[in-house]
Design an enzyme around this catalytic site. Structure first.
Site, PDB file in Angstrom:
ATOM      1  N   ASP A  76       0.860  -1.188   0.000  1.00  0.00           N
ATOM      2  CA  ASP A  76       0.000   0.000   0.000  1.00  0.00           C
ATOM      3  C   ASP A  76       0.899   1.242   0.000  1.00  0.00           C
ATOM      4  O   ASP A  76       1.846   1.344   0.781  1.00  0.00           O
ATOM      5  CB  ASP A  76      -0.905  -0.010   1.233  1.00  0.00           C
ATOM      6  CG  ASP A  76      -2.035   1.003   1.108  1.00  0.00           C
ATOM      7  OD1 ASP A  76      -3.201   0.582   1.097  1.00  0.00           O
ATOM      8  OD2 ASP A  76      -1.759   2.214   1.017  1.00  0.00           O
ATOM      9  N   ILE A  77       0.577   2.174  -0.884  1.00  0.00           N
ATOM     10  CA  ILE A  77       1.413   3.362  -1.056  1.00  0.00           C
ATOM     11  C   ILE A  77       1.394   4.243   0.200  1.00  0.00           C
ATOM     12  O   ILE A  77       2.336   5.011   0.437  1.00  0.00           O
ATOM     13  CB  ILE A  77       0.937   4.154  -2.306  1.00  0.00           C
ATOM     14  CG1 ILE A  77       2.049   5.010  -2.860  1.00  0.00           C
ATOM     15  CG2 ILE A  77      -0.318   4.965  -2.020  1.00  0.00           C
ATOM     16  CD1 ILE A  77       1.758   5.555  -4.249  1.00  0.00           C
TER      17      ILE A  77
ATOM     18  N   ASN B 170     -12.719  -3.243   2.650  1.00  0.00           N
ATOM     19  CA  ASN B 170     -13.673  -2.145   2.681  1.00  0.00           C
ATOM     20  C   ASN B 170     -14.580  -2.312   1.473  1.00  0.00           C
ATOM     21  O   ASN B 170     -14.090  -2.467   0.359  1.00  0.00           O
ATOM     22  CB  ASN B 170     -12.949  -0.798   2.621  1.00  0.00           C
ATOM     23  CG  ASN B 170     -12.062  -0.576   3.836  1.00  0.00           C
ATOM     24  OD1 ASN B 170     -12.422  -0.946   4.942  1.00  0.00           O
ATOM     25  ND2 ASN B 170     -10.892   0.004   3.621  1.00  0.00           N
TER      26      ASN B 170
ATOM     27  N   GLU C 278     -12.344   3.168  -1.275  1.00  0.00           N
ATOM     28  CA  GLU C 278     -11.934   4.300  -2.117  1.00  0.00           C
ATOM     29  C   GLU C 278     -11.625   3.865  -3.543  1.00  0.00           C
ATOM     30  O   GLU C 278     -11.907   4.593  -4.485  1.00  0.00           O
ATOM     31  CB  GLU C 278     -10.713   4.989  -1.503  1.00  0.00           C
ATOM     32  CG  GLU C 278     -11.068   5.722  -0.216  1.00  0.00           C
ATOM     33  CD  GLU C 278      -9.848   6.273   0.504  1.00  0.00           C
ATOM     34  OE1 GLU C 278      -8.722   6.107   0.001  1.00  0.00           O
ATOM     35  OE2 GLU C 278     -10.045   6.857   1.587  1.00  0.00           O
ATOM     36  N   VAL C 279     -10.998   2.724  -3.697  1.00  0.00           N
ATOM     37  CA  VAL C 279     -10.609   2.264  -5.037  1.00  0.00           C
ATOM     38  C   VAL C 279     -11.602   1.186  -5.485  1.00  0.00           C
ATOM     39  O   VAL C 279     -11.758   0.159  -4.807  1.00  0.00           O
ATOM     40  CB  VAL C 279      -9.174   1.701  -5.050  1.00  0.00           C
ATOM     41  CG1 VAL C 279      -8.816   1.178  -6.432  1.00  0.00           C
ATOM     42  CG2 VAL C 279      -8.178   2.769  -4.599  1.00  0.00           C
TER      43      VAL C 279
ATOM     44  N   HIS D 147     -10.232  -5.411  -3.254  1.00  0.00           N
ATOM     45  CA  HIS D 147      -8.910  -5.630  -2.670  1.00  0.00           C
ATOM     46  C   HIS D 147      -9.044  -5.963  -1.197  1.00  0.00           C
ATOM     47  O   HIS D 147      -9.997  -5.547  -0.539  1.00  0.00           O
ATOM     48  CB  HIS D 147      -8.012  -4.405  -2.846  1.00  0.00           C
ATOM     49  CG  HIS D 147      -8.628  -3.121  -2.376  1.00  0.00           C
ATOM     50  ND1 HIS D 147      -9.557  -2.439  -3.127  1.00  0.00           N
ATOM     51  CD2 HIS D 147      -8.458  -2.409  -1.235  1.00  0.00           C
ATOM     52  CE1 HIS D 147      -9.941  -1.348  -2.467  1.00  0.00           C
ATOM     53  NE2 HIS D 147      -9.295  -1.305  -1.315  1.00  0.00           N
TER      54      HIS D 147
ATOM     55  N   HIS E 292      -6.838  -5.700   2.401  1.00  0.00           N
ATOM     56  CA  HIS E 292      -5.678  -5.122   3.083  1.00  0.00           C
ATOM     57  C   HIS E 292      -5.121  -6.186   4.025  1.00  0.00           C
ATOM     58  O   HIS E 292      -5.868  -6.685   4.897  1.00  0.00           O
ATOM     59  CB  HIS E 292      -6.082  -3.921   3.933  1.00  0.00           C
ATOM     60  CG  HIS E 292      -6.661  -2.768   3.166  1.00  0.00           C
ATOM     61  ND1 HIS E 292      -5.962  -1.589   2.966  1.00  0.00           N
ATOM     62  CD2 HIS E 292      -7.861  -2.597   2.564  1.00  0.00           C
ATOM     63  CE1 HIS E 292      -6.733  -0.743   2.286  1.00  0.00           C
ATOM     64  NE2 HIS E 292      -7.889  -1.325   2.027  1.00  0.00           N
TER      65      HIS E 292
HETATM   66  P1  AMP Z   1      -9.745   1.355   0.233  1.00  0.00           P
HETATM   67  O1  AMP Z   1     -10.068   2.551   1.074  1.00  0.00           O
HETATM   68  O2  AMP Z   1     -10.032   0.059   0.917  1.00  0.00           O
HETATM   69  O3  AMP Z   1     -10.349   1.452  -1.148  1.00  0.00           O
HETATM   70  O4  AMP Z   1      -8.177   1.364   0.088  1.00  0.00           O
HETATM   71  C1  AMP Z   1      -7.481   1.817  -1.025  1.00  0.00           C
HETATM   72  C2  AMP Z   1      -6.015   1.757  -0.679  1.00  0.00           C
HETATM   73  O5  AMP Z   1      -5.283   1.876  -1.888  1.00  0.00           O
HETATM   74  C3  AMP Z   1      -5.535   2.870   0.259  1.00  0.00           C
HETATM   75  O6  AMP Z   1      -4.996   2.277   1.433  1.00  0.00           O
HETATM   76  C4  AMP Z   1      -4.467   3.590  -0.565  1.00  0.00           C
HETATM   77  O7  AMP Z   1      -3.373   4.003   0.205  1.00  0.00           O
HETATM   78  C5  AMP Z   1      -4.075   2.532  -1.593  1.00  0.00           C
HETATM   79  N1  AMP Z   1      -3.527   3.050  -2.855  1.00  0.00           N
HETATM   80  C6  AMP Z   1      -4.047   4.020  -3.634  1.00  0.00           C
HETATM   81  N2  AMP Z   1      -3.284   4.211  -4.728  1.00  0.00           N
HETATM   82  C7  AMP Z   1      -2.262   3.311  -4.632  1.00  0.00           C
HETATM   83  C8  AMP Z   1      -1.137   3.018  -5.454  1.00  0.00           C
HETATM   84  N3  AMP Z   1      -0.896   3.664  -6.599  1.00  0.00           N
HETATM   85  N4  AMP Z   1      -0.285   2.040  -5.049  1.00  0.00           N
HETATM   86  C9  AMP Z   1      -0.514   1.372  -3.894  1.00  0.00           C
HETATM   87  N5  AMP Z   1      -1.550   1.611  -3.084  1.00  0.00           N
HETATM   88  C10 AMP Z   1      -2.426   2.576  -3.439  1.00  0.00           C
END
Ligand code: AMP
Length: 122
Positions: free
Chosen positions: A33-34, A91, A99-100, A104, A106
């Site tokens: 995770d970034i 999530n 968010e994405v 996925h 974590h």
């Molecule tokens: P969520 O809130 O469960 O959708 O988590 C999305 C996660 O993706 C967050 O913890 C971000 O830090 C992570 N994230 C977003 N962009 C990137 C990226 N380019 N590389 C790695 N992790 C990312």
């Protein structure tokens, strides 16, 4: 909702954006995770186009589902968090804080984690 092919994880899967790869097999990619919130914070994603856990659970093949959980076990061992323990979080959707829009998980560990109740707001 239609899957968004421009989401950041779809772009990582296509190699358009770099990521620190931790694990890969036929069905799964995992990378750091970034913005890690624990010393080990790995995101485990299916290679298939699934927007959320709900969509993945409804549409993924048995092989894809098994691959995700097998990958988590391997990642936990290889990152050294297996012995002390770790947390796996998905999530899902707006209330889940997703968010994405690519499913996925974590995988978080490397320190003592707080209780889930407090983290979820009580
Ligand atoms: P969520 O809130 O469960 O959708 O988590 C999305 C996660 O993706 C967050 O913890 C971000 O830090 C992570 N994230 C977003 N962009 C990137 C990226 N380019 N590389 C790695 N992790 C990312």
């Amino acid at each position: 909702m239609a899957y968004d092919d421009d989401n950041v994880f779809a772009r990582i899967l296509r190699g358009e954006i770099g990521a620190e790869k931790v694990y890969e097999d036929e069905h799964v990619l995992a990378f750091n995770d970034i913005a890690h919130v624990t010393p080990v914070h790995v995101l485990v994603i299916p290679k298939g186009r699934y927007e959320s856990l709900s969509e993945f659970s409804a549409k993924a093949s048995d092989a894809e589902m098994a691959a995700i959980f097998r990958a988590i076990g391997v990642i936990a061992r290889e990152t050294g968090i297996e012995a002390d323990g770790y947390r796996v979080v998905a999530n899902c959707g707006a209330h889940g804080g997703q968010e994405v829009p690519h499913f996925h998980l974590h995988v978080m560990g490397g320190r003592q984690l707080g209780g889930l109740k407090r983290q979820a707001g009580g």
